[in-house]
Design an enzyme around this catalytic site. Sequence first.
Site, PDB file in Angstrom:
ATOM      1  CB  CYS A  97      76.346  51.112  53.407  1.00 33.77           C
ATOM      2  SG  CYS A  97      75.135  49.915  53.965  1.00 33.77           S
ATOM      3  CG  ASN A 201      70.177  49.287  57.935  1.00 33.76           C
ATOM      4  OD1 ASN A 201      71.381  49.042  58.025  1.00 33.76           O
ATOM      5  ND2 ASN A 201      69.718  50.345  57.300  1.00 33.76           N
ATOM      6  CG  LEU A 204      73.419  36.462  53.612  1.00 37.75           C
ATOM      7  CD1 LEU A 204      74.895  36.115  53.698  1.00 37.75           C
ATOM      8  CD2 LEU A 204      72.587  35.194  53.595  1.00 37.75           C
ATOM      9  CD  GLU A 205      65.821  39.651  52.753  1.00 41.53           C
ATOM     10  OE1 GLU A 205      65.387  40.513  53.538  1.00 41.53           O
ATOM     11  OE2 GLU A 205      65.450  39.539  51.572  1.00 41.53           O
ATOM     12  CG  HIS A 234      72.117  46.030  53.348  1.00 43.13           C
ATOM     13  ND1 HIS A 234      71.264  46.489  54.328  1.00 43.13           N
ATOM     14  CD2 HIS A 234      72.766  47.138  52.881  1.00 43.13           C
ATOM     15  CE1 HIS A 234      71.383  47.812  54.436  1.00 43.13           C
ATOM     16  NE2 HIS A 234      72.283  48.221  53.579  1.00 43.13           N
ATOM     17  N   GLY A 377      64.029  45.715  50.328  1.00 42.83           N
ATOM     18  CA  GLY A 377      62.909  46.201  51.129  1.00 42.83           C
ATOM     19  C   GLY A 377      63.084  45.706  52.549  1.00 42.83           C
ATOM     20  CB  SER A 383      64.517  42.927  47.758  1.00 45.87           C
ATOM     21  OG  SER A 383      64.667  42.824  49.154  1.00 45.87           O
ATOM     22  CG  HIS A 402      69.269  53.336  49.861  1.00 46.43           C
ATOM     23  ND1 HIS A 402      68.259  54.175  50.266  1.00 46.43           N
ATOM     24  CD2 HIS A 402      69.864  52.904  51.023  1.00 46.43           C
ATOM     25  CE1 HIS A 402      68.249  54.257  51.586  1.00 46.43           C
ATOM     26  NE2 HIS A 402      69.201  53.498  52.077  1.00 46.43           N
ATOM     27  N   GLY A 405      63.460  52.947  53.198  1.00 44.12           N
ATOM     28  CA  GLY A 405      63.410  54.156  54.030  1.00 44.12           C
ATOM     29  C   GLY A 405      62.549  53.937  55.267  1.00 44.12           C
TER      30      GLY A 405
END
Lengths: 479, 140
Positions: A97, A201, A204-205, A234, A377, A383, A402, A405
């Site tokens: 990942c 989670n 794509l941003e 991600h 984030g 992020s 990473h 959390g």
Amino acid sequence: MTLKQLDEYRWQVPVGTVPGMRVPGLVFADAALMESIRSDRSLEQVANVATLPGILGSSIAMPDIHWGYGFPVGGVAATDGRDGVVSPGGIGFDINCGVRLLSTPLVESDLRGKAPDLADALYRDIPAGVGRGGRLNLRARELSKVMEQGAGWAVKEGYGRPADLRRLESGGRLNGADPEHVSPRARERGSRQLGTLGSGNHFLEVQKVDEIYDRRAAKQMGINEIGQITILIHTGSRGFGHQVCQDYLKVMNGAISRYGINLPDRQLACAPIKSPEAQRYLAAMAAAANFAFANRQCLTQWVRDTFAGRFGKRIGEGITVVYDVAHNIAKIETHQIDGVSREVCVHRKGATRAFPPGHLELPEEYKAIGQPVLVPGDMGRYSYVAVGSPGAMELSFGSSCHGAGRIRSRKAAKKLLGRVDLTKRLESENIYVRARARGLLAEEAPEAYKDVAQVMRVVDGAGLCRNVVRLRPMVVIKG
Amino acid sequence: MSPFSYFDHTADVGVEVSADTLEEIFAESGRALFSLIVDLEELDSVETECVEIEGDDEVSLLIDWLNELIFLFDARGWLFREFKVAVDGRPAGSGVRLRAECRGERESGRQLEMGLKSASYHEAGITYQGSWRARFILDV
């Protein structure tokens, strides 16, 4: 549990906290984050990991740590490359990942009035969601090539450019992958899932640069101005990787008594690195890692195509890879331990490699600044992009955090959000979300996560990496 | 009252199941798993898939059963709403065997709510105190 505070950002879990610890635990956190870290049992897992045969240095925890399978998520453990063990729980179910960052020639004003439309186009073009196959259906021989060649396979098939590969961790391909050690079940799951985002989670941003902390490093990455548009992807190895992990957890469960390994937690199942079981796992893990690199490579091309369709061919072609990192992986690396160079197996589960300036594995253009460290984030905030610092090599086997959390369970997040229409709330902040699963958004809401800025303050303050830019979401695609 | 319920876990989903027989524990665990993915009431029981697996003990059998269901969902598009389960001793010696008829739909294109990675051994257990209880965590 009693911890010893070493300095502002480091806490030690002393040897003896749980029986059989061979090394201490080392948690990177500030006092505020430490309070939330204590609220689940992740510190107990940090201590348990310290019992693994051949573990060196410390059982390490990043500030975004939370409870996981055997190993905590946000954990790093290095074991001796000759006499230590390898443990699939130290990599996680979603092998490789990871995160890929793309830069574009666009700026925020180019998206004015167009963001909802762009969101719809990406939602249509990027395969995402639960139980959804993608645009590719691979025959056995092609799937074997994906396992062996990683992102390079995708480039040969026309997904992206050769120049993309130099900016991927390990060039987008781990050596040693062997399709023979991958089960028919994993193959069956992988055959229709290449080129898919997945769900949960993963995302794509489309983002805009909203702070630059180090202009020189940012420029070197192709990030030149506030408001520049970037894209973050991600995702990982999908059901293919999950099956590989599951298959080898069973193998390792059988192996531990054969090798006389006593563990405080069955989920730390492992085998000596040089054993046939471990070697087969590493070969299958590499195959799954390569699948994930190829996955992100395919998605990169479809992102380029979507942008070309909306903004013109020149824009699509101007989308460039900044970097691609794995945050669930095991790597055989050389590190200095007590002044001696040693080969070690570094398990990073929810942790990112963070090599400093000068490291031989970096592409030429990043040798002066260090390896980009991509830290997503939550979807409502921001992020970060950082670069690895020398402190990471001294303190954390070249590793950093990473992501943000989780601090709330899915159930708790849904309860807290109640009837809040998260899509509307984010739209009022000019963030356009498209998600397939109805209940997912509340579970993935900003309130479910730690503030990644706090996490970055710790890793920057501890000397593991150095902040370069902050990115804010404009469009979020979720499965 | 439902035979199964979910409990809080930071990143994953915890499940508790209670039933009068061990076979029902396995059946209701399967229903608990698929209830995370789809509304079972919307499914039709139009197709059947048979499963047979063996394990060293009831807990590993339960984890393997759940992972088998995740495989059938993820790889072959199955959504199950009903299970007819038999659990007995392994034919070859020690350990346990499960045989199940799983009824539901396949590749029906329904809107799905959640993806599942795996069932884990974390806090997994099966106990009997007048009735059966099971507990497990699904990595999502």
